[in-house]
Design an enzyme around this catalytic site. Structure first.
Site, PDB file in Angstrom:
ATOM      1  N   HIS A   1     -12.892 -32.312  -5.390  1.00  0.00           N
ATOM      2  CA  HIS A   1     -13.833 -31.281  -5.830  1.00  0.00           C
ATOM      3  C   HIS A   1     -13.157 -29.934  -6.067  1.00  0.00           C
ATOM      4  CE1 HIS A   1     -16.824 -33.779  -3.259  1.00  0.00           C
ATOM      5  NE2 HIS A   1     -16.584 -34.356  -4.412  1.00  0.00           N
TER       6      HIS A   1
HETATM    7  C1  LIG Z   1     -11.732 -39.455  -8.423  1.00  0.00           C
HETATM    8  C2  LIG Z   1     -12.846 -38.448  -8.516  1.00  0.00           C
HETATM    9  C3  LIG Z   1     -14.037 -38.676  -7.820  1.00  0.00           C
HETATM   10  C4  LIG Z   1     -15.070 -37.755  -7.910  1.00  0.00           C
HETATM   11  N1  LIG Z   1     -16.292 -38.073  -7.370  1.00  0.00           N
HETATM   12  C5  LIG Z   1     -17.357 -37.275  -7.633  1.00  0.00           C
HETATM   13  C6  LIG Z   1     -18.674 -37.692  -7.305  1.00  0.00           C
HETATM   14  O1  LIG Z   1     -18.898 -38.793  -6.800  1.00  0.00           O
HETATM   15  N2  LIG Z   1     -19.698 -36.835  -7.582  1.00  0.00           N
HETATM   16  C7  LIG Z   1     -19.483 -35.617  -8.152  1.00  0.00           C
HETATM   17  O2  LIG Z   1     -20.443 -34.871  -8.334  1.00  0.00           O
HETATM   18  N3  LIG Z   1     -18.254 -35.216  -8.490  1.00  0.00           N
HETATM   19  C8  LIG Z   1     -17.197 -36.025  -8.289  1.00  0.00           C
HETATM   20  N4  LIG Z   1     -15.957 -35.672  -8.729  1.00  0.00           N
HETATM   21  C9  LIG Z   1     -15.794 -34.340  -9.340  1.00  0.00           C
HETATM   22  C10 LIG Z   1     -16.422 -34.204 -10.716  1.00  0.00           C
HETATM   23  O3  LIG Z   1     -16.333 -35.390 -11.447  1.00  0.00           O
HETATM   24  C11 LIG Z   1     -15.721 -33.052 -11.420  1.00  0.00           C
HETATM   25  O4  LIG Z   1     -15.838 -31.898 -10.610  1.00  0.00           O
HETATM   26  C12 LIG Z   1     -16.318 -32.731 -12.782  1.00  0.00           C
HETATM   27  O5  LIG Z   1     -16.341 -33.888 -13.577  1.00  0.00           O
HETATM   28  C13 LIG Z   1     -15.491 -31.626 -13.424  1.00  0.00           C
HETATM   29  O6  LIG Z   1     -15.926 -31.407 -14.739  1.00  0.00           O
HETATM   30  P1  LIG Z   1     -15.099 -30.461 -15.709  1.00  0.00           P
HETATM   31  O7  LIG Z   1     -15.842 -30.411 -16.980  1.00  0.00           O
HETATM   32  O8  LIG Z   1     -14.795 -29.195 -14.999  1.00  0.00           O
HETATM   33  O9  LIG Z   1     -13.683 -31.181 -15.890  1.00  0.00           O
HETATM   34  P2  LIG Z   1     -13.352 -32.651 -16.374  1.00  0.00           P
HETATM   35  O10 LIG Z   1     -14.563 -33.519 -16.339  1.00  0.00           O
HETATM   36  O11 LIG Z   1     -12.168 -33.084 -15.607  1.00  0.00           O
HETATM   37  O12 LIG Z   1     -12.998 -32.469 -17.914  1.00  0.00           O
HETATM   38  C14 LIG Z   1     -11.841 -31.845 -18.398  1.00  0.00           C
HETATM   39  C15 LIG Z   1     -11.462 -32.553 -19.702  1.00  0.00           C
HETATM   40  O13 LIG Z   1     -10.545 -31.748 -20.407  1.00  0.00           O
HETATM   41  C16 LIG Z   1      -9.509 -32.577 -20.907  1.00  0.00           C
HETATM   42  N5  LIG Z   1      -8.325 -31.736 -21.058  1.00  0.00           N
HETATM   43  C17 LIG Z   1      -7.667 -31.064 -20.100  1.00  0.00           C
HETATM   44  N6  LIG Z   1      -6.623 -30.392 -20.619  1.00  0.00           N
HETATM   45  C18 LIG Z   1      -6.631 -30.641 -21.940  1.00  0.00           C
HETATM   46  C19 LIG Z   1      -5.797 -30.236 -23.009  1.00  0.00           C
HETATM   47  N7  LIG Z   1      -4.746 -29.440 -22.815  1.00  0.00           N
HETATM   48  N8  LIG Z   1      -6.085 -30.673 -24.263  1.00  0.00           N
HETATM   49  C20 LIG Z   1      -7.161 -31.465 -24.479  1.00  0.00           C
HETATM   50  N9  LIG Z   1      -7.971 -31.901 -23.493  1.00  0.00           N
HETATM   51  C21 LIG Z   1      -7.710 -31.484 -22.232  1.00  0.00           C
HETATM   52  C22 LIG Z   1      -9.352 -33.630 -19.829  1.00  0.00           C
HETATM   53  O14 LIG Z   1      -8.652 -34.763 -20.270  1.00  0.00           O
HETATM   54  C23 LIG Z   1     -10.786 -33.902 -19.461  1.00  0.00           C
HETATM   55  O15 LIG Z   1     -11.369 -34.877 -20.282  1.00  0.00           O
HETATM   56  C24 LIG Z   1     -14.902 -36.556  -8.664  1.00  0.00           C
HETATM   57  C25 LIG Z   1     -13.708 -36.338  -9.357  1.00  0.00           C
HETATM   58  C26 LIG Z   1     -12.691 -37.275  -9.303  1.00  0.00           C
HETATM   59  C27 LIG Z   1     -11.437 -37.032 -10.082  1.00  0.00           C
END
Ligand SMILES: Cc1cc2nc3c(=O)[nH]c(=O)nc-3n(C[C@H](O)[C@H](O)[C@H](O)COP(=O)(O)OP(=O)(O)OC[C@H]3O[C@@H](n4cnc5c(N)ncnc54)[C@H](O)[C@@H]3O)c2cc1C
Length: 547
Positions: free
Chosen positions: A472
């Site tokens: 997280h």
């Molecule tokens: C193993 C795991 C288990 C988890 N379990 C839970 C759960 O059960 N419940 C819950 O609520 N949360 C959970 N989380 C946390 C939750 O999924 C994340 O906090 C949330 O998805 C974050 O969203 P975000 O949009 O910030 O980033 P992300 O969803 O990580 O999206 C970022 C995106 O940007 C892309 N990206 C990054 N850099 C670049 C670049 N330079 N060029 C192009 N693309 C790029 C990445 O590939 C990715 O697709 C978990 C996370 C993980 C990893």
């Protein structure tokens, strides 16, 4: 050169919602750039596939954190989704929003419009809650299906009865009026399949002609004209691939997640001048808060050996696994539809704590020591316990000017004294829960931390040896007023001192919340979409206790 109204970097939880909402207007063009591949892999969609995607480098950034002062010299693994849906495509599917106090704190930190009554309508708009609920707090018409765990397991039932025997009440809906209590988990799963942000929001949006999604597009930097972001450069196909530049006539939106968003700002010359100069990156805009303030939940996992009953450890082997596979194929239920945790418990570390500051999860399974996600052969049950609102903060810093180099991730787990105290309290509660009378028929003995661990110092030592991330990470591009030295974006998520650039993802949280981060990241993106489109925000929900 191609020009779109909006260029969104990252198709994760936030990027998927943004792509959907911003493209509702057919006259608006939206380009989504995703470093990873399409989300075709079957393990993404099968809930139990979590255990496989956890280490699958083709769809996972698979970062390693730096050893911290309180992690016993260990470098803790940090998985992150790298595919359509981002981390929501590899996460543990748990749906947990947090407590009202979390968001009220964000507002108190100088962020107008982010208090609980303001964010609640966005949580509601996103979700389609299946089952009984209080509609003051829950939505029925959104695209994100939320179901409750349907695996009625005797060990889970005994664990919940054990919690009740210790004075922790059952709570029908921890995403409702109050969080405190114990219950089966709520999950982003529909008909036995993962409901990722891509499935709920991005794929429906892709059907629109004004949405352009590019996979294998690794963004290397944001392009500026003066202080205005006007486009991005990416490499098609990853390192050694074809360089491409696209332009954004309205805005560039950075949704790369807590680790990658600050790294990309730094690579683009936005950040601490000292850091950028040390990496040989020209300073475009000094903003010392970029990458600073990283927070995460740190969880030791307490394990007891089990007798007189089968746990998931045995069910995932041999004939039992075939039976479970057949069950999933015919009913979409059973072992393969499970999440890594089944029961949630929210409680407080001390009598004087006003709201819960501990989150505990129960799983009728146990994992190999030091190998996260791999089940053991011996039957076991696990309680992970963590402090909900840690005070420790770390950082994310670009390691070099190479956009393909992983960033330096230092979370500084347990550096704050309060965090150490609360983590110890969580482990003690985990012990009491596992040894409670209703679990006695199944409880053989405590395996970790083990009966020799009795004093607070011994519990703390055990926590430092075996604690891990709960995945997280947040707070590396924090939302706050312009005069706050730590703030990176304002309360409309615009980067301070620049124009045409917002950060919209988990990194903008100013302070860690009492929850897993997917739900609130989706909410942040949904709320941001109204701001970006210049729409009036949804009306605050009227709740008792708020003026
Ligand atoms: C193993 C795991 C288990 C988890 N379990 C839970 C759960 O059960 N419940 C819950 O609520 N949360 C959970 N989380 C946390 C939750 O999924 C994340 O906090 C949330 O998805 C974050 O969203 P975000 O949009 O910030 O980033 P992300 O969803 O990580 O999206 C970022 C995106 O940007 C892309 N990206 C990054 N850099 C670049 C670049 N330079 N060029 C192009 N693309 C790029 C990445 O590939 C990715 O697709 C978990 C996370 C993980 C990893």
């Amino acid at each position: 050169m191609e020009t779109f109204d909006y260029v969104i970097i990252g198709s994760g939880s936030a990027g998927s919602v943004l792509a959907n909402r911003l493209s509702e207007d057919a006259a608006t063009s939206v380009c989504v750039l995703e470093a990873g591949p399409r989300d075709w892999h079957p393990y993404i969609h099968l809930p139990a596939g979590f255990i496989k995607t956890f280490h699958m480098k083709s769809i996972n950034w698979a970062y390693q954190q730096e050893p911290g002062p309180w992690t016993g010299g260990r470098s803790i693994y940090a998985p992150r989704g790298k595919t359509l849906g981002g981390s929501s495509s590899i996460n543990g599917h748990i749906y947990n929003r947090g407590q009202r106090q979390d968001f009220d704190t964000w507002a108190q930190m100088g962020n107008r419009g982010w208090g609980y009554p303001d964010v609640l309508p966005y949580f509601k708009r996103l979700e389609c809650r299946v089952g009984e609920c209080d509609e003051t707090y829950r939505g029925r018409d959104g695209s994100l299906t939320i179901t409750t765990m349907d695996w009625q397991d005797p060990l889970c039932e005994a664990f919940m009865a054990g919690a009740v025997s210790l004075g922790i009440p059952k709570n029908r809906d921890y995403n409702g009026a109050i969080q405190e209590g114990v219950s089966y988990c709520q999950r982003t799963i529909q008909n036995g399949l993962r409901m990722s942000a891509a499935k709920a929001f991005l794929h429906p949006a892709r059907k629109r002609p004004n949405v352009h999604v590019r996979t294998h597009a690794h963004v290397t930097n944001i392009v500026f004209e003066g202080k205005r972001a006007v486009g991005v450069r990416y490499i098609k196909g990853g390192r050694g691939g074809v360089p491409v530049e696209v332009r954004a006539s309205r805005e560039v939106i950075l949704s790369g997640g807590t680790y990658n968003s600050p790294q990309l700002l730094q690579l683009s010359g936005v950040g601490s001048p000292e850091l950028l100069k040390s990496l040989g990156i020209e300073v475009r805009h000094a903003l010392p808060g970029v990458g600073e303030g990283l927070q995460d939940h740190y969880a030791p996992r307490s394990v007891a050996r089990v007798k007189n009953i089968k746990t998931i450890n045995e069910l995932r082997r041999g004939l039992s696994l075939w039976v479970e596979a057949l069950k999933w194929a015919t009913t979409r239920r059973g072992l393969l539809s499970l999440s890594p945790t089944m029961v949630y418990c929210f409680w407080h570390s001390g009598e004087t704590t006003e709201s819960s500051d501990l989150q505990l999860t129960f799983t009728p399974a146990s994992y190999k020591e030091g190998v996260q996600g791999q089940l053991e052969d011996e039957p076991g049950m696990t309680v992970a316990s963590w402090q909900q609102r840690p005070e420790s903060r770390g950082y994310v810093r670009a390691r070099s000017a190479d956009p393909f180099a992983p960033p330096i991730i230092q979370t500084n787990y347990l550096v704050a004294e309060l965090d150490r105290r609360v983590v110890v309290a969580g482990m003690k509660l985990a012990r009491r829960l596992l040894a409670s009378a209703p679990l006695a028929p199944y409880y053989a003995y405590e395996d970790f931390p083990g009966p020799n661990v009795q004093s607070d110092d011994e519990f703390l030592a055990a926590a430092t040896q075996r604690g891990t991330t709960t995945f997280h990470p947040g707070c590396t591009c924090r939302m706050g007023p312009a005069d706050a030295s730590w703030a990176v974006v304002d309360d409309e998520l615009r980067v301070h001192g620049l124009s045409g650039l917002r950060v919209v993802d988990a990194s903008v949280m100013p302070r860690m919340i009492s929850a897993n981060l997917n739900a609130s990241t989706l909410m942040i993106a949904d709320k941001a979409s109204d701001m970006i489109r210049g729409k009036a925000g949804l009306e605050a929900v009227k709740i008792a206790g708020y003026a």
